[in-house]
Design a protein around this motif. Structure first.
Motif, PDB file in Angstrom:
ATOM      1  N   GLU A 102      27.499  35.440  41.423  1.00  0.00           N
ATOM      2  CA  GLU A 102      28.936  35.685  41.472  1.00  0.00           C
ATOM      3  C   GLU A 102      29.381  35.364  42.887  1.00  0.00           C
ATOM      4  O   GLU A 102      28.867  35.946  43.845  1.00  0.00           O
TER       5      GLU A 102
ATOM      6  N   GLU B 196      32.976  34.510  45.259  1.00  0.00           N
ATOM      7  CA  GLU B 196      34.430  34.447  45.371  1.00  0.00           C
ATOM      8  C   GLU B 196      34.759  33.850  46.736  1.00  0.00           C
ATOM      9  O   GLU B 196      34.292  34.343  47.758  1.00  0.00           O
TER      10      GLU B 196
ATOM     11  N   THR C 254      34.853  32.109  41.650  1.00  0.00           N
ATOM     12  CA  THR C 254      36.276  32.439  41.548  1.00  0.00           C
ATOM     13  C   THR C 254      36.939  32.405  42.918  1.00  0.00           C
ATOM     14  O   THR C 254      36.270  32.350  43.937  1.00  0.00           O
TER      15      THR C 254
ATOM     16  N   PRO D 251      39.779  34.601  45.382  1.00  0.00           N
ATOM     17  CA  PRO D 251      40.250  35.991  45.467  1.00  0.00           C
ATOM     18  C   PRO D 251      41.465  36.228  44.561  1.00  0.00           C
ATOM     19  O   PRO D 251      42.374  35.407  44.501  1.00  0.00           O
TER      20      PRO D 251
END
Length: 91
Positions: free
Chosen positions: A49, A51, A87, A89
């Protein structure tokens, strides 16, 4: 659980490439023990993961390509499987 050398290397490469606001490199190898691609190292399968603002305006596929490029020879050579969630933010 203690981090292995592959996990640490992945984290260092991703931090250098993306300056992430969130990063989780999760070793999921134990879930795949005895399955195809399990090399017995304990570092064959990961979930990631990340970001970063760097991903703004970039498609999901391109984000994954960017992550794989930043990781160099790890995916496909030293890591059998890598699930990526990249991703920006607030996404």
């Amino acid at each position: 659980m203690k981090k292995g050398s592959v996990q640490i290397e992945m984290e260092e490469l991703l931090i250098a490439a993306f300056s992430p606001t969130h990063l989780a490199v999760i070793n999921d190898s134990a879930s795949h023990h005895g399955h195809s691609g399990d090399d017995g190292s304990g570092e064959s399968h990961f979930k990631l993961e990340i970001e970063s603002i760097v991903f703004a305006g970039v498609s999901r596929v391109m984000r994954q390509r960017m992550v794989n490029k930043a990781l160099g020879d790890l995916p496909g050579q030293r890591v059998h499987a890598l699930a990526i969630k990249a991703t920006v933010p607030g996404e």
